[in-house]
Design a protein around this motif. Sequence first.
Motif, PDB file in Angstrom:
ATOM      1  N   SER A 112       0.794  -1.236   0.000  1.00  9.26           N
ATOM      2  CA  SER A 112       0.000   0.000   0.000  1.00  9.26           C
ATOM      3  C   SER A 112       0.826   1.286   0.000  1.00  9.26           C
ATOM      4  CB  SER A 112      -0.905   0.032   1.230  1.00  9.26           C
ATOM      5  OG  SER A 112      -1.715  -1.105   1.270  1.00  9.26           O
ATOM      6  N   ILE A 113       0.407   2.208  -0.841  1.00  7.91           N
ATOM      7  CA  ILE A 113       0.978   3.557  -0.863  1.00  7.91           C
ATOM      8  C   ILE A 113      -0.141   4.514  -0.496  1.00  7.91           C
ATOM      9  CG2 ILE A 113       1.990   5.346  -2.315  1.00  7.91           C
ATOM     10  CD1 ILE A 113       3.895   3.087  -2.119  1.00  7.91           C
ATOM     11  N   PHE A 114       0.143   5.455   0.404  1.00  5.44           N
ATOM     12  CA  PHE A 114      -0.902   6.372   0.844  1.00  5.44           C
ATOM     13  C   PHE A 114      -0.815   7.739   0.165  1.00  5.44           C
ATOM     14  CE2 PHE A 114      -0.161   3.803   4.874  1.00  5.44           C
ATOM     15  CZ  PHE A 114      -1.073   2.815   4.479  1.00  5.44           C
ATOM     16  N   TYR A 115       0.379   8.227   0.021  1.00  6.88           N
ATOM     17  CA  TYR A 115       0.544   9.533  -0.611  1.00  6.88           C
ATOM     18  C   TYR A 115       1.999   9.689  -1.028  1.00  6.88           C
ATOM     19  CZ  TYR A 115       2.512  10.865   3.919  1.00  6.88           C
ATOM     20  OH  TYR A 115       3.273  10.926   5.057  1.00  6.88           O
TER      21      TYR A 115
ATOM     22  N   CYS B  82      10.376   4.777  -1.516  1.00 13.00           N
ATOM     23  CA  CYS B  82       9.186   4.620  -0.702  1.00 13.00           C
ATOM     24  C   CYS B  82       9.588   4.503   0.757  1.00 13.00           C
ATOM     25  CB  CYS B  82       8.393   3.390  -1.120  1.00 13.00           C
ATOM     26  SG  CYS B  82       6.899   3.220  -0.131  1.00 13.00           S
ATOM     27  N   GLU B 119       9.019  11.070  -3.354  1.00 11.73           N
ATOM     28  CA  GLU B 119       9.016  10.052  -2.318  1.00 11.73           C
ATOM     29  C   GLU B 119       7.597   9.624  -2.011  1.00 11.73           C
ATOM     30  OE1 GLU B 119      12.985  11.437  -1.683  1.00 11.73           O
ATOM     31  OE2 GLU B 119      11.486  12.586  -0.617  1.00 11.73           O
ATOM     32  N   PHE B 120       7.418   8.332  -1.981  1.00 15.51           N
ATOM     33  CA  PHE B 120       6.109   7.799  -1.632  1.00 15.51           C
ATOM     34  C   PHE B 120       6.108   7.385  -0.176  1.00 15.51           C
ATOM     35  CE2 PHE B 120       6.515   7.257  -6.170  1.00 15.51           C
ATOM     36  CZ  PHE B 120       5.279   7.663  -6.624  1.00 15.51           C
ATOM     37  N   TYR B 121       4.934   7.441   0.432  1.00 11.24           N
ATOM     38  CA  TYR B 121       4.773   7.030   1.816  1.00 11.24           C
ATOM     39  C   TYR B 121       3.684   5.974   1.861  1.00 11.24           C
ATOM     40  CZ  TYR B 121       7.698  10.971   2.832  1.00 11.24           C
ATOM     41  OH  TYR B 121       8.763  11.829   2.870  1.00 11.24           O
ATOM     42  N   GLY B 122       4.013   4.861   2.481  1.00 10.29           N
ATOM     43  CA  GLY B 122       3.054   3.768   2.543  1.00 10.29           C
ATOM     44  C   GLY B 122       3.571   2.704   3.478  1.00 10.29           C
ATOM     45  N   LEU B 123       3.198   1.475   3.206  1.00 15.03           N
ATOM     46  CA  LEU B 123       3.675   0.370   4.033  1.00 15.03           C
ATOM     47  C   LEU B 123       4.621  -0.496   3.222  1.00 15.03           C
ATOM     48  CD1 LEU B 123       0.262  -0.740   5.587  1.00 15.03           C
ATOM     49  CD2 LEU B 123       2.125   0.420   6.777  1.00 15.03           C
ATOM     50  N   CYS B 124       5.693  -0.928   3.846  1.00 16.84           N
ATOM     51  CA  CYS B 124       6.554  -1.875   3.159  1.00 16.84           C
ATOM     52  C   CYS B 124       5.853  -3.235   3.216  1.00 16.84           C
ATOM     53  CB  CYS B 124       7.927  -1.927   3.801  1.00 16.84           C
ATOM     54  SG  CYS B 124       7.962  -2.631   5.447  1.00 16.84           S
ATOM     55  N   GLU B 128       2.977  -4.432   5.954  1.00 20.45           N
ATOM     56  CA  GLU B 128       1.613  -4.654   5.465  1.00 20.45           C
ATOM     57  C   GLU B 128       1.118  -6.029   5.904  1.00 20.45           C
ATOM     58  OE1 GLU B 128      -0.667  -2.822   2.301  1.00 20.45           O
ATOM     59  OE2 GLU B 128       0.167  -4.434   1.062  1.00 20.45           O
TER      60      GLU B 128
END
Lengths: 134, 134
Positions: A112-115, B82, B119-124, B128
């Motif tokens: 998952s990517i949020f932003y 990310c 840069e993306f922000y999410g879960l690795c 996850e």
Amino acid sequence: MAKKQRRMTKQKRVILDVLRSTTSHPTADWIYNEAKKILPNLSLGTVYRNLNNLKEEGKILELSYGSTYSRFDGNPENHYHCVCVECGKVADLDMPVVEELDKKAQEAQGSSIFYHRLEFYGLCPHCEEKEMKN
Amino acid sequence: MAKKQRRMTKQKRVILDVLRSTTSHPTADWIYNEAKKILPNLSLGTVYRNLNNLKEEGKILELSYGSTYSRFDGNPENHYHCVCVECGKVADLDMPVVEELDKKAQEAQGSSIFYHRLEFYGLCPHCEEKEMKN
DNA sequence: GTAGTTGCAAACTTTTTGCTACCCA
DNA sequence: TGGGTAGCAAAAAGTTTGCAACTAC
């Protein structure tokens, strides 16, 4: 101005090797500890100096916002910025957030990517005008 | 965990006003100096505390890479990253650089753009998976 | 009333720098 | 051989924190 001459020392060699041997985007301190295993007398100042040299030579990237301190923005909506490489000024960009980027990144990463955060680097109108005159 | 209760003090009010009254993406220190004109007894620690509060409340943005220290990357080619919002790990993304973004930004700003950083922000994947189990 | 907040100062962390000895080109 | 570089330690710069007094709700 002439480019300062650079030497390849064993410290610099080891620092670059350590950095290239990992995909973990390490901090200067981590690099210092790893490189110290090979060169026990290495000092942290040397690590910082070499990281800066390597960065200027274009051999590595530094993942930071460019300065050692944070800047704040009263607008909490996600939006893009442009940093002037001449004067360092940060401007808001009047351009819509590209949502598809998150989707593409999510496919590339598989989770998952949020932003995202996007910063452009270029010249601000003021510095560009100055360049024209040279 | 319950969300900590927050108060609106005059210091916080002034800090937010100062930040909203400018488009210059100021540093904490600049904000401190401006706010001090209105509240002469204001201390820098209070500015930092309130900026952090406001950030957590989602009222402002902090333009930094997220940590106080730099990370380095042995790959000098422009590429995307990310950042995992859970564990802080930074991963390279296997996705091509979108050159058109520079073009769009150049139109929006009206002066030269050389490159961008995304840069993306999410879960690795690892975090996850952990979330799934909860 | 009371828990969150302030001002102050000291502490902390990351990064830079001054200096002398050293060593790469 | 000469000038960039290393190691060391002290300093700088930005940010956080402990504490007693204070204040918003």
